[in-house]
Design a protein around this motif. Structure first.
Motif, PDB file in Angstrom:
ATOM      1  N   SER A  72       0.816  -0.976   0.210  1.00 19.36           N
ATOM      2  CA  SER A  72      -0.118   0.044   0.008  1.00 19.36           C
ATOM      3  C   SER A  72       0.716   1.122  -0.020  1.00 19.36           C
ATOM      4  N   SER A  73       0.235   2.359  -0.303  1.00 18.28           N
ATOM      5  CA  SER A  73       1.075   3.633  -0.416  1.00 18.28           C
ATOM      6  C   SER A  73       0.312   4.632   0.932  1.00 18.28           C
ATOM      7  N   PRO A  74       1.123   4.866   1.903  1.00 17.19           N
ATOM      8  CA  PRO A  74       0.735   5.547   2.806  1.00 17.19           C
ATOM      9  C   PRO A  74       0.659   7.317   2.454  1.00 17.19           C
ATOM     10  N   PRO A  75       0.032   7.958   3.209  1.00 19.31           N
ATOM     11  CA  PRO A  75       0.032   9.452   2.674  1.00 19.31           C
ATOM     12  C   PRO A  75       1.646  10.006   2.719  1.00 19.31           C
ATOM     13  N   ARG A  76       1.699  10.954   1.651  1.00 20.18           N
ATOM     14  CA  ARG A  76       2.971  11.605   2.036  1.00 20.18           C
ATOM     15  C   ARG A  76       2.851  12.847   2.771  1.00 20.18           C
ATOM     16  N   SER A  77       3.793  12.841   3.816  1.00 19.43           N
ATOM     17  CA  SER A  77       3.685  13.742   4.922  1.00 19.43           C
ATOM     18  C   SER A  77       5.151  13.863   5.476  1.00 19.43           C
ATOM     19  N   SER A  78       5.270  15.508   5.463  1.00 15.97           N
ATOM     20  CA  SER A  78       6.726  15.819   6.249  1.00 15.97           C
ATOM     21  C   SER A  78       6.860  15.463   7.498  1.00 15.97           C
ATOM     22  N   LEU A  79       5.561  15.210   8.220  1.00 17.98           N
ATOM     23  CA  LEU A  79       5.965  14.613   9.577  1.00 17.98           C
ATOM     24  C   LEU A  79       6.776  13.458   9.607  1.00 17.98           C
ATOM     25  N   GLY A  80       6.555  12.506   8.650  1.00 20.23           N
ATOM     26  CA  GLY A  80       7.231  11.462   8.727  1.00 20.23           C
ATOM     27  C   GLY A  80       8.633  11.779   8.442  1.00 20.23           C
ATOM     28  N   LEU A  81       9.167  12.438   7.669  1.00 20.28           N
ATOM     29  CA  LEU A  81      10.449  12.798   7.333  1.00 20.28           C
ATOM     30  C   LEU A  81      11.228  13.537   8.481  1.00 20.28           C
ATOM     31  N   ARG A  82      10.407  13.985   9.366  1.00 19.01           N
ATOM     32  CA  ARG A  82      11.152  14.818  10.455  1.00 19.01           C
ATOM     33  C   ARG A  82      11.950  13.663  11.478  1.00 19.01           C
ATOM     34  N   SER A  83      11.472  12.648  11.539  1.00 19.93           N
ATOM     35  CA  SER A  83      11.988  11.535  12.217  1.00 19.93           C
ATOM     36  C   SER A  83      13.446  11.004  11.694  1.00 19.93           C
ATOM     37  N   ILE A  84      13.694  11.449  10.122  1.00 19.15           N
ATOM     38  CA  ILE A  84      14.813  10.905   9.607  1.00 19.15           C
ATOM     39  C   ILE A  84      16.065  11.760  10.005  1.00 19.15           C
ATOM     40  N   GLN A  85      16.980  10.828  10.680  1.00 17.86           N
ATOM     41  CA  GLN A  85      18.087  11.557  11.217  1.00 17.86           C
ATOM     42  C   GLN A  85      19.079  12.600  10.284  1.00 17.86           C
ATOM     43  N   LEU A  86      19.003  12.006   8.835  1.00 18.29           N
ATOM     44  CA  LEU A  86      19.772  13.084   7.912  1.00 18.29           C
ATOM     45  C   LEU A  86      18.914  14.239   7.698  1.00 18.29           C
ATOM     46  N   PHE A  87      17.802  14.396   8.271  1.00 24.25           N
ATOM     47  CA  PHE A  87      16.827  15.637   7.794  1.00 24.25           C
ATOM     48  C   PHE A  87      16.733  16.535   9.185  1.00 24.25           C
ATOM     49  N   HIS A  88      17.500  16.078  10.281  1.00 22.25           N
ATOM     50  CA  HIS A  88      17.080  17.103  11.282  1.00 22.25           C
ATOM     51  C   HIS A  88      17.496  18.597  11.018  1.00 22.25           C
TER      52      HIS A  88
ATOM     53  N   ALA B 180      10.928  23.506   7.342  1.00 25.22           N
ATOM     54  CA  ALA B 180       9.572  22.931   6.959  1.00 25.22           C
ATOM     55  C   ALA B 180       9.268  22.842   5.661  1.00 25.22           C
ATOM     56  N   GLU B 181       9.455  23.733   4.847  1.00 24.78           N
ATOM     57  CA  GLU B 181       9.381  23.956   3.418  1.00 24.78           C
ATOM     58  C   GLU B 181      10.196  22.974   2.879  1.00 24.78           C
ATOM     59  N   ARG B 182      11.130  22.503   3.085  1.00 24.84           N
ATOM     60  CA  ARG B 182      12.127  22.001   2.332  1.00 24.84           C
ATOM     61  C   ARG B 182      11.665  20.244   2.751  1.00 24.84           C
ATOM     62  N   LEU B 183      11.178  20.065   3.924  1.00 24.87           N
ATOM     63  CA  LEU B 183      10.663  18.691   4.084  1.00 24.87           C
ATOM     64  C   LEU B 183       9.327  18.370   3.467  1.00 24.87           C
ATOM     65  N   ASP B 184       8.589  19.513   3.331  1.00 30.69           N
ATOM     66  CA  ASP B 184       7.227  19.270   2.475  1.00 30.69           C
ATOM     67  C   ASP B 184       7.714  18.996   0.990  1.00 30.69           C
ATOM     68  N   ALA B 185       8.578  19.640   0.566  1.00 30.90           N
ATOM     69  CA  ALA B 185       9.039  19.351  -0.995  1.00 30.90           C
ATOM     70  C   ALA B 185       9.578  18.124  -1.190  1.00 30.90           C
ATOM     71  N   LEU B 186      10.397  17.513   0.014  1.00 28.82           N
ATOM     72  CA  LEU B 186      10.967  16.226   0.024  1.00 28.82           C
ATOM     73  C   LEU B 186       9.784  15.071   0.062  1.00 28.82           C
ATOM     74  N   ALA B 187       8.913  15.427   0.935  1.00 31.85           N
ATOM     75  CA  ALA B 187       7.554  14.556   0.805  1.00 31.85           C
ATOM     76  C   ALA B 187       7.053  14.306  -0.129  1.00 31.85           C
ATOM     77  N   GLN B 188       6.822  15.309  -0.960  1.00 32.25           N
ATOM     78  CA  GLN B 188       6.098  15.017  -2.199  1.00 32.25           C
ATOM     79  C   GLN B 188       6.842  14.612  -3.409  1.00 32.25           C
ATOM     80  N   ALA B 189       8.392  14.654  -3.379  1.00 27.71           N
ATOM     81  CA  ALA B 189       9.163  14.111  -4.361  1.00 27.71           C
ATOM     82  C   ALA B 189       9.289  12.904  -4.080  1.00 27.71           C
ATOM     83  N   CYS B 190       9.128  12.202  -2.818  1.00 29.90           N
ATOM     84  CA  CYS B 190       9.560  10.950  -2.393  1.00 29.90           C
ATOM     85  C   CYS B 190       8.168   9.696  -2.917  1.00 29.90           C
ATOM     86  N   ARG B 191       8.805   8.554  -3.098  1.00 30.97           N
ATOM     87  CA  ARG B 191       7.571   7.550  -3.210  1.00 30.97           C
ATOM     88  C   ARG B 191       7.449   6.794  -1.901  1.00 30.97           C
TER      89      ARG B 191
END
Length: 235
Positions: free
Chosen positions: A2-18, A22-33
């Protein structure tokens, strides 16, 4: 799958992105599969031409190699907040290992072009990637030395110490919970399950290992440290 919803909230837990805005995380969330995968699912296969970088939003995966004879050699596990796949994204070469889920996982995958663009635009992310690759090289170098110079008995001791440090030591004791399977330990130190079982039983007889409920306890971590250090020094 299944495909979970794209959310920058999920990316906030990624150590690489600490620390990224917020605007960068939002853009990354949309770019990710985004994908939800069951346990036991192969995500990456060795030698395939796939170059996404994968971020573990939730779950745990194993980086390993399956030999033609069925033998498995495990390199590491990647848990929630971690990532993998940057080598192929950077150099464009085929995958160097297999990666499969150990439990149900949510993965966000970013294409190689978008990842390299991120490195060029966010210096803090580029620095973290470089430091991570340095750590990986050092870990692999240590593994190669151990596999080349230590006997199976000593490799079991070294793997127990690695697990103890990961779990955290309290005084001179460390509790491994859940107990690592003998097959998993064997895949990490390039041996078979029977040899691991034999050495763990020997350590229990010496009083260095004990079972407490569903946990395995190292009762004298310092003695194990000394045993490994002596053999590595001799090697």
């Amino acid at each position: 799958m299944s495909s979970p919803p794209r959310s920058s909230l999920g990316l906030r837990s990624i150590q690489l992105f600490h620390g990224l805005p917020a605007e960068r995380l939002d853009a990354l969330a949309q770019a990710c599969r985004w994908r939800s995968l069951p346990a036991g699912q192969m995500l990456v296969q060795r030698a395939e031409r796939e170059s996404d970088v994968h971020f573990v939003i939730d779950g745990e995966l194993r980086v390993t190699i399956f030999a033609l004879n069925g033998r498995q050699l495990t390199f590491r596990e990647v848990a929630s907040g971690g990532h993998f796949g940057e080598l192929a994204a950077i150099d464009g070469e085929p995958r160097s290992a297999d990666v499969l889920t150990l439990r149900a996982s949510v993965i966000a995958s970013l294409g190689a072009d978008d990842f390299r663009r991120l490195l060029s635009e966010e210096q803090v992310v580029a620095d973290r990637v470089m430091r991570g690759l340095c750590r990986l090289v050092r870990q692999i170098s240590e593994r190669v030395i151990d596999l080349s110079t230590l006997g199976v008995q000593n490799r079991v001791h070294a793997e127990l110490l690695r697990l103890a440090r990961k779990a955290g030591c309290e005084g001179n004791r460390a509790k491994l919970e859940p107990v690592p399977t003998h097959a998993d330990m064997a895949s990490r130190i390039s041996t078979n399950r029977e040899q691991v079982t034999r050495e763990l039983n020997a350590l229990q007889q010496r009083g260095l290992l004990a079972k407490e409920g569903k946990a395995l306890v190292l009762t004298d971590v310092q003695q194990l440290v000394q045993m490994v250090a002596e053999v590595r020094g001799a090697a």
